[in-house]
Design a protein around this motif. Structure first.
Motif, PDB file in Angstrom:
ATOM      1  N   VAL A   1       0.843  -1.198   0.000  1.00 16.85           N
ATOM      2  CA  VAL A   1       0.000   0.000   0.000  1.00 16.85           C
ATOM      3  C   VAL A   1       0.879   1.250   0.000  1.00 16.85           C
ATOM      4  CG1 VAL A   1      -1.739   1.302   1.287  1.00 16.85           C
ATOM      5  CG2 VAL A   1      -1.879  -1.182   1.171  1.00 16.85           C
TER       6      VAL A   1
ATOM      7  N   ILE B   1       0.820   4.437  -2.744  1.00 14.85           N
ATOM      8  CA  ILE B   1       0.681   5.848  -2.361  1.00 14.85           C
ATOM      9  C   ILE B   1       1.893   6.652  -2.832  1.00 14.85           C
ATOM     10  CG2 ILE B   1       0.520   7.422  -0.391  1.00 14.85           C
ATOM     11  CD1 ILE B   1      -0.945   5.137   1.100  1.00 14.85           C
TER      12      ILE B   1
ATOM     13  N   PRO C   1      -3.484  11.073  -3.661  1.00 14.25           N
ATOM     14  CA  PRO C   1      -4.168   9.788  -3.429  1.00 14.25           C
ATOM     15  C   PRO C   1      -5.496   9.998  -2.713  1.00 14.25           C
ATOM     16  CG  PRO C   1      -2.299  10.052  -1.931  1.00 14.25           C
ATOM     17  CD  PRO C   1      -2.234  11.191  -2.892  1.00 14.25           C
TER      18      PRO C   1
ATOM     19  N   CYS D   1      -7.645   3.617  -1.812  1.00 17.69           N
ATOM     20  CA  CYS D   1      -6.937   2.385  -2.168  1.00 17.69           C
ATOM     21  C   CYS D   1      -7.963   1.261  -2.294  1.00 17.69           C
ATOM     22  CB  CYS D   1      -5.916   2.011  -1.094  1.00 17.69           C
ATOM     23  SG  CYS D   1      -4.522   3.143  -0.946  1.00 17.69           S
TER      24      CYS D   1
ATOM     25  N   ASP E   1      -8.506  -2.941  -3.311  1.00 18.74           N
ATOM     26  CA  ASP E   1      -7.689  -4.143  -3.197  1.00 18.74           C
ATOM     27  C   ASP E   1      -8.377  -5.340  -3.849  1.00 18.74           C
ATOM     28  OD1 ASP E   1      -5.707  -2.923  -1.207  1.00 18.74           O
ATOM     29  OD2 ASP E   1      -7.626  -2.635  -0.199  1.00 18.74           O
TER      30      ASP E   1
ATOM     31  N   ILE F   1      -2.901  -4.245   5.033  1.00 18.72           N
ATOM     32  CA  ILE F   1      -3.437  -3.272   4.078  1.00 18.72           C
ATOM     33  C   ILE F   1      -4.232  -2.187   4.798  1.00 18.72           C
ATOM     34  CG2 ILE F   1      -5.166  -2.970   2.254  1.00 18.72           C
ATOM     35  CD1 ILE F   1      -4.264  -5.676   1.142  1.00 18.72           C
TER      36      ILE F   1
ATOM     37  N   TYR G   1      -2.015   0.227   7.153  1.00 15.88           N
ATOM     38  CA  TYR G   1      -1.191   1.251   6.497  1.00 15.88           C
ATOM     39  C   TYR G   1      -2.058   2.320   5.841  1.00 15.88           C
ATOM     40  CZ  TYR G   1       3.032   3.064   4.252  1.00 15.88           C
ATOM     41  OH  TYR G   1       4.089   3.853   3.874  1.00 15.88           O
ATOM     42  N   GLY G   2      -2.987   1.894   4.996  1.00 16.89           N
ATOM     43  CA  GLY G   2      -3.772   2.865   4.243  1.00 16.89           C
ATOM     44  C   GLY G   2      -4.635   3.760   5.112  1.00 16.89           C
ATOM     45  N   ASN G   3      -5.350   3.165   6.048  1.00 15.63           N
ATOM     46  CA  ASN G   3      -6.252   3.955   6.885  1.00 15.63           C
ATOM     47  C   ASN G   3      -5.496   4.886   7.828  1.00 15.63           C
ATOM     48  OD1 ASN G   3      -8.724   2.940   5.855  1.00 15.63           O
ATOM     49  ND2 ASN G   3      -8.420   1.050   7.016  1.00 15.63           N
TER      50      ASN G   3
ATOM     51  N   ILE H   1      -6.220   7.581   4.160  1.00 22.95           N
ATOM     52  CA  ILE H   1      -6.728   7.270   2.824  1.00 22.95           C
ATOM     53  C   ILE H   1      -7.664   6.070   2.939  1.00 22.95           C
ATOM     54  CG2 ILE H   1      -6.104   6.585   0.474  1.00 22.95           C
ATOM     55  CD1 ILE H   1      -3.329   7.835   1.047  1.00 22.95           C
TER      56      ILE H   1
ATOM     57  N   THR I   1      -9.246   2.728   2.647  1.00 21.98           N
ATOM     58  CA  THR I   1      -8.603   1.526   2.107  1.00 21.98           C
ATOM     59  C   THR I   1      -9.487   0.304   2.334  1.00 21.98           C
ATOM     60  OG1 THR I   1      -6.418   2.459   2.554  1.00 21.98           O
ATOM     61  CG2 THR I   1      -6.528   0.092   2.204  1.00 21.98           C
TER      62      THR I   1
END
Length: 214
Positions: free
Chosen positions: A152, A156, A166, A169, A171, A203, A206-208, A212, A214
């Protein structure tokens, strides 16, 4: 560790010269295994020939750098390699299928494809959308949470690399049977359920945490 292959350098930090130029084929494999390079004999012989041409031995730091650069994750050996399947030889899965299909379609709404950190497609007459796909199969199979999380991060990073913002995300995930019998797993392979749980958690983590969705 084979003492004859490793020469300690007089430096303020631990540094070794690796006696690669004089190493036998068996010793090349030993070096790859002991340093965790993940390089096969052909690759190690290529590195050996390079440093013979330079008339010097590499340091352990240099070999680690080469090992990372030529790893499955960084160099995509599976995508770029020659695959033999059902009597057919495929020279690069990436070029034969992914890149070839895109070029044959030649969509006018694609501004930039296979040229930069991320692809850019048309949204309307004023805006485009940057899209990035990241494959983290290999690192996720080794360490599911960290492998997926850094996947992820790579997405980004590459969206930012084309000066885009961004916004989300998405998946697409695939795993082996979650009920697969443990006793049938090949040696060194993690169970699909373990990989599944770690990947999904990595996933989202990291993204949240980047703010962002995710």
């Amino acid at each position: 560790m084979n003492v004859g292959l490793y020469i300690h350098k007089n430096t303020p930090f631990p540094l070794f010269e690796i006696n690669l130029r004089e190493a036998s084929r068996q010793q090349l494999l030993v070096i790859s295994q002991e340093l965790g390079l993940g390089l096969n004999l052909q690759e190690m012989e290529t590195v050996q020939q390079y440093f013979r041409g330079k008339r010097r031995n590499p340091t352990d730091v240099e070999l680690q750098t080469i090992g990372q650069t030529w790893s499955e994750h960084c160099f995509h050996k599976t995508f770029k390699g020659i695959i033999k399947f059902k009597g057919k030889e495929i020279d690069s899965l990436f070029k034969t299928y992914i890149m070839k299909a895109t070029k044959e379609i030649d969509p006018r709404w694609c501004f930039s494809v296979f040229e930069d950190n991320a692809g850019i497609i048309r949204f309307d007459k004023d805006y485009g959308i940057a899209v990035k796909v990241e494959t983290h199969n290999h690192p996720s199979a080794i360490e599911p949470f960290g492998g997926a999380a850094t996947g992820v991060g790579g997405v980004i990073r590459d969206i930012l690399g084309v000066w885009a913002d961004p916004i989300a995300c998405t998946d697409v995930l695939g795993f082996g049977p979650l009920s697969y019998p443990y006793e049938k797993l090949p040696q060194g392979v993690k169970h699909p359920r373990y990989i599944y749980m770690g990947v999904v958690a990595g996933i989202g983590h990291y993204g949240n945490n980047m703010g962002i969705p995710t």
